[in-house]
Design a protein around this motif. Structure first.
Motif, short mmCIF file in Angstrom:
data_model
loop_
_atom_site.label_atom_id
_atom_site.label_comp_id
_atom_site.label_asym_id
_atom_site.label_seq_id
_atom_site.Cartn_x
_atom_site.Cartn_y
_atom_site.Cartn_z
N TYR A 1 73.48 -8.38 38.67
CA TYR A 1 72.01 -8.23 38.42
C TYR A 1 71.33 -8.05 37.29
CZ TYR A 1 67.06 -7.22 39.64
OH TYR A 1 65.53 -7.16 39.71
N GLU A 2 71.74 -7.15 36.38
CA GLU A 2 71.55 -6.71 35.04
C GLU A 2 71.82 -7.69 34.37
OE1 GLU A 2 72.91 -2.66 34.16
OE2 GLU A 2 71.25 -1.70 35.84
N PHE A 3 72.97 -8.41 34.34
CA PHE A 3 73.35 -9.55 33.48
C PHE A 3 72.46 -10.75 33.96
CE2 PHE A 3 75.55 -13.66 32.88
CZ PHE A 3 75.91 -13.57 31.81
N TYR A 4 72.15 -11.00 34.87
CA TYR A 4 71.18 -11.97 35.34
C TYR A 4 69.85 -11.69 34.63
CZ TYR A 4 67.41 -14.31 37.92
OH TYR A 4 66.34 -15.19 38.31
N LEU A 5 69.13 -10.37 34.82
CA LEU A 5 67.98 -10.10 34.12
C LEU A 5 67.94 -10.29 32.50
CD1 LEU A 5 66.80 -6.88 35.93
CD2 LEU A 5 65.74 -9.40 36.03
N ALA A 6 69.03 -10.06 32.01
CA ALA A 6 68.98 -9.89 30.56
C ALA A 6 69.62 -11.02 29.92
CB ALA A 6 70.19 -8.92 30.01
N LYS A 7 70.49 -12.08 30.59
CA LYS A 7 70.71 -13.17 29.99
C LYS A 7 70.53 -14.63 30.76
CE LYS A 7 73.44 -10.76 27.06
NZ LYS A 7 72.96 -10.59 25.63
N VAL A 8 70.58 -14.65 31.82
CA VAL A 8 70.15 -15.66 32.61
C VAL A 8 68.81 -16.00 33.05
CG1 VAL A 8 70.56 -17.14 35.04
CG2 VAL A 8 72.30 -15.53 33.81
N LEU A 9 68.01 -15.16 33.35
CA LEU A 9 66.49 -15.26 33.34
C LEU A 9 65.70 -15.56 32.09
CD1 LEU A 9 64.12 -15.15 35.64
CD2 LEU A 9 63.91 -12.76 34.84
N PRO A 10 65.86 -15.14 31.15
CA PRO A 10 65.31 -15.55 30.12
C PRO A 10 65.57 -16.97 29.52
CG PRO A 10 66.18 -13.36 29.65
CD PRO A 10 66.66 -13.85 30.84
N LYS A 11 66.89 -17.55 29.77
CA LYS A 11 67.43 -19.03 29.51
C LYS A 11 66.63 -19.86 30.40
CE LYS A 11 71.53 -17.83 26.79
NZ LYS A 11 72.75 -17.97 26.84
N VAL A 12 66.77 -19.53 31.53
CA VAL A 12 66.15 -20.49 32.67
C VAL A 12 64.64 -20.38 32.41
CG1 VAL A 12 65.48 -20.54 35.26
CG2 VAL A 12 68.01 -20.03 34.53
#
Length: 190
Positions: free
Chosen positions: A120-131
């Motif tokens: 979840y923290e990887f998603y917040l830090a890396k994926v969400l900003p790119k999407v």
């Protein structure tokens, strides 16, 4: 949150960071006074049109425009994290709550399952900003969301902060494995 608030006739409920009143409407019941407070005058204007049965008030959580001991319940959902001085806001919420009254805080928190937390923290830090850069007209809002969630205190630390502000019987319940936590507290009877 509505179940935690458990609005009943004769109560006054203050819903902070209420925006257009979507959360506030869940507390409306016969004989219940619901006040939706927010820092955005634009949101308040829209809320007044959508929910004429609710009282909308411009309210800075760190300097609430209400009397001491005015509300039976004070609640804030996904807004405490955006307050500049959380300790001051918690103290103000305590001030306007009646003795024996309650606080209900719903906020993003820390995932409580190891492995899932890291994902979840990887998603917040890396994926969400790119999407968000690809799909949103306001990607900076998603950057702020991810950053603020990652910096926000975990469930125990927030409970301790609420207690330090003068609240008693502080506890919390995790929702969605701790992605969100609902904290509850009581103002001691005087």
């Amino acid at each position: 949150v509505a179940r935690f608030v458990a609005a009943s006739s004769g109560q006054s409920i203050l819903d902070l960071a209420a925006g257009t009143g979507s959360s506030s409407a869940a507390f409306k019941a016969p004989g219940v006074r619901v006040v939706a407070g927010d820092f955005s005058t634009g949101m308040l204007e829209v809320g007044r049109k959508r929910h004429p049965e609710i009282e909308f008030v411009f309210a800075d959580a760190t300097a609430l425009p209400f009397a001491d001991n005015e509300f039976d319940v004070v609640t804030i959902s996904f807004g405490l994290r955006n307050v500049v001085d959380v300790d001051k806001a918690l103290a103000e919420m305590l001030r306007v709550t009646k003795p024996g009254g309650r606080l209900v805080v719903c906020e993003f928190s820390r995932v409580s399952v190891w492995g899932l937390r890291q994902a979840y923290e990887f998603y917040l830090a890396k994926v969400l900003p790119k999407v968000s850069r690809l799909a949103s007209k306001s990607p900076e809002a998603y950057d702020y969301l991810a950053e603020s969630v990652l910096k926000w205190p975990n469930q125990v630390d927030l409970a301790l902060q609420i207690e330090a502000a003068g609240w008693s019987e502080v506890g919390f319940k995790n929702v969605s494995f701790g992605v969100v936590a609902i904290h509850g507290a009581v103002k001691a009877a005087q």
